[in-house]
Design a protein around this motif. Sequence first.
Motif, mmCIF file in Angstrom:
data_model
loop_
_atom_site.group_PDB
_atom_site.id
_atom_site.type_symbol
_atom_site.label_atom_id
_atom_site.label_comp_id
_atom_site.label_asym_id
_atom_site.label_seq_id
_atom_site.Cartn_x
_atom_site.Cartn_y
_atom_site.Cartn_z
ATOM 1 N N ARG A 366 0.722 -1.170 -0.186
ATOM 2 C CA ARG A 366 0.056 -0.062 -0.034
ATOM 3 C C ARG A 366 1.053 1.363 -0.094
ATOM 4 N N GLY A 367 2.096 1.133 -0.200
ATOM 5 C CA GLY A 367 2.881 2.468 -0.036
ATOM 6 C C GLY A 367 4.409 1.863 0.155
ATOM 7 N N ARG A 368 5.451 2.688 -0.258
ATOM 8 C CA ARG A 368 6.638 2.455 0.202
ATOM 9 C C ARG A 368 7.205 2.524 1.414
ATOM 10 N N ALA A 369 8.093 1.787 1.994
ATOM 11 C CA ALA A 369 8.734 2.068 3.121
ATOM 12 C C ALA A 369 9.033 3.340 3.508
ATOM 13 N N PRO A 370 9.012 3.803 4.838
ATOM 14 C CA PRO A 370 9.377 5.195 5.367
ATOM 15 C C PRO A 370 10.595 5.592 5.196
ATOM 16 N N GLU A 371 11.016 6.681 4.994
ATOM 17 C CA GLU A 371 12.269 7.475 5.259
ATOM 18 C C GLU A 371 12.553 7.394 6.714
ATOM 19 N N VAL A 372 13.988 7.413 7.022
ATOM 20 C CA VAL A 372 14.225 7.622 8.501
ATOM 21 C C VAL A 372 13.625 9.042 9.044
ATOM 22 N N GLY A 373 12.691 8.493 10.185
ATOM 23 C CA GLY A 373 12.104 9.450 10.904
ATOM 24 C C GLY A 373 10.986 10.257 10.017
ATOM 25 N N GLU A 374 10.454 9.842 9.241
ATOM 26 C CA GLU A 374 9.534 10.367 7.987
ATOM 27 C C GLU A 374 8.179 10.770 8.708
ATOM 28 N N HIS A 375 7.855 10.050 9.726
ATOM 29 C CA HIS A 375 6.424 10.510 10.351
ATOM 30 C C HIS A 375 6.755 10.732 11.834
ATOM 31 N N ASN A 376 7.710 11.162 12.324
ATOM 32 C CA ASN A 376 7.798 11.667 13.427
ATOM 33 C C ASN A 376 6.911 12.684 13.727
ATOM 34 N N ASP A 377 6.869 13.895 13.072
ATOM 35 C CA ASP A 377 6.046 14.858 13.459
ATOM 36 C C ASP A 377 4.667 14.525 13.398
#
Length: 808
Positions: A366-377
């Motif tokens: 359903r979507g690519r793996a996240p970048e480092v800390g991509e969803h921290n905020d």
Amino acid sequence: MPATGDLPLAGLRVIDLADGKAEMCGRFLADLGADVIRVEPPGGAPTRRREPLHDGVSLYFATHNAGKRGITLDLHDPAGRDRLLGLAAGADFLIETERPGTLDGLGLGADALLARNPALVVISITDFGQSGPYRDWAGTDWTHLALGGVLSRSGIPGREPVVPPGPLAYESAAVQAAWAGLLAYTNRLETGRGDHVDCSVYEMTAQILDPGFGIGGSATGGVPATELPRGRPDAGSLYPIFPCADGYVRICVLAKRQWRGMFGWLGEPEEFADPKYDTLAGRYGATERLHALIGDLFQDRTRDELVAQGQERGVPIASLLTPGEVLAGPHFRARGGLVDAEIAPGLTGRLPSGYVELDGVRAGFRGRAPEVGEHNDEVFAEPPPPTPPATPAPAGSAPRRRPLDGLRVLDLGVIVVGAELGRLLADQGAEVIKIESRAYPDGSRQSLTGEAISPGFAWGHRNKLSAGVNLRSPEGLELFKRLAATSDVILSNFKPGTLESLGLGYDVISELNPRIVMADSSALGPTGPWSRRMGYGPLVRASTGLTGLWRDTGVEAGFCDGITIYPDHLAARVGAVAVLAALIRRRRTGKGGTVSVSQAETILTQLSTSLLRESLEPGSFTAHGNSGEWDAPQGLYPCAGDDEWCVVSVEGDEQWRSLCAVIGRADLLADARLGTAAGRRAHRALVDAAVTAWTSHTPPREAMERLQAAGVPAGAMQRVIEYLDDPQLAARGFLREMRHPHIGHAMRTENGPATFGGVADPELRPAPLAGEHTRTVATKLLGLAEPEIQALIEAGVLEEPAEGVDHG
């Protein structure tokens, strides 16, 4: 892809600390709709640097973390630990793969997590489990294949064993960990209490890939793995592979009608006209001559020609495809089993989408793996979810229970994958009723020695009931529908379209029972251009490229997968995870649905990383035999004794230094050429010779223990019969004793899928005779009176055990 809210695990939150081992567990839960939050240290997880890399992107990380959100936390900092505890307080699951005791040392062990959130399900996936004498050992995929009994049965008789391709041990363990975690969660829905699920990759490998104490396929001839010859078994004649004009094809001629098709294809040669050749036993003695005739027929024709002609004649046949051909072929792309997707910013590749279809729609990428800390905020700004409700534990220890108590399952499954899925549900308390008839018997009931029940059937159908119902009669169909109206799950693994042709498709059954979950399993999936091809495990492995990869590279056409029953036990667990997820959704929506599992796509999903690499670097996915690609020594080494071997699987410079110390080779340690993985790979022959010189004079268990004591991953090639003396399996209760009234000795059988706090061990009720519980089912579930039952039996609508068979 369906919207997340339509997926069965929508609304559930998973905190995923897994790194390097079984990361596909969290990915599978994400595919099923869970909000999976991947937690990494600042700078990123070590697996972001794991080979293979493409343009600096770890393809392993990309495939195993797709669909997750990503955050960073420093767990060595008090603020980071507090934040993790806060996230865990609002989560349903937490997955971790640290060495036993590591998180306890940080104040983040299972006890601390459950104290903060008593409803949490903590899934710990480690190489050998949280207890036992091996608990602190280091494992790799290859050490588990060696210890888990797979290696001893892989290879050509008289030659060295062959390590199977791909990370099959860790990938299979990830699926079983998801199954175990959902069982604990289902138990929580009833009790309000979470659990600590202790998953051992070693044990899960022994249960899933080629289980020695589980139901086997036709390759073993009904002989339990404990009684097979000591060397590699010869199964090449049962599923033979023939060269042709542009490669190889495999045939799988088992039934009489299949042989008659092959006989006609050969031009009906007089020498094989005798009816004795209608049986496998009759043909076995003429294998050499028969295969010579088939070889002559096939040699000048292409694979496509042979497959088309074989299908027309009813002869099960498949091409041996390469990974590149699998990726380029029409079938899996038409089904959505392979997708082209962005797997990292700016990088697109073709990869397997995921394990299952739900309600006819793929639940997968359903979507690519996240970048480092991509969803921290994003994650840290979200208000914390409410802590899941928990029931206070009663004084003393709470009684353990089976989470599927009260569930009713109608089991139409046959052979291995069909048996295993029903058995998994029955072990956890479900009332599983095997529906069968003498006109269309389950092939796994057949016994070469004429026993009422074979050990394999006893393993594969324990804890079930059996009702004899003739579904080819109108009356039998109506009785089945009445049972379906009060059941929760229906399982089948027939050729696609079979239930629909009987008038028992989901559209019909769901009208009677909107809450029903219907799960089907097939070789190549229910749709797509190959869906109606005859499917057996050996043909599935050929069609997915696995057969061509699983070979002895020192021998021309040295294919080695003839004895394995992979992926049957794995596909059953994939189905079990999806069925349980659908039942969890039913609690929320009140509606059932469908689950479809393709055995071929279970294989592709396990090979996700290598297939993605093949799409980006054509020709990269090839057979490596017993030589690891990324470091050295990584291989299989001869030990003192007859046909004794040990896997040594070094990963990194520290383990290399430890190995040199154990084998007494300070000169290698001082050799600057060998100070890096790249250098050791370049001088693999030198490294392998040094290890061989030491292992060849050392018994395998001693070699393993000395290397493991120094932190070097090593695993002796263990035969199934040796499980009985393995101290780790004994300490963890891996095997239990089971008795069957029609088997004259006690049997060892595997225990549950993991170690739980609140889930009870399986019952060990004996597998049923065909129709053994027909009268009980007819009376209690259908409300039939005794005269009605007797009349239906006399009419052939219902069936009891055959005359002369003692009910026990």
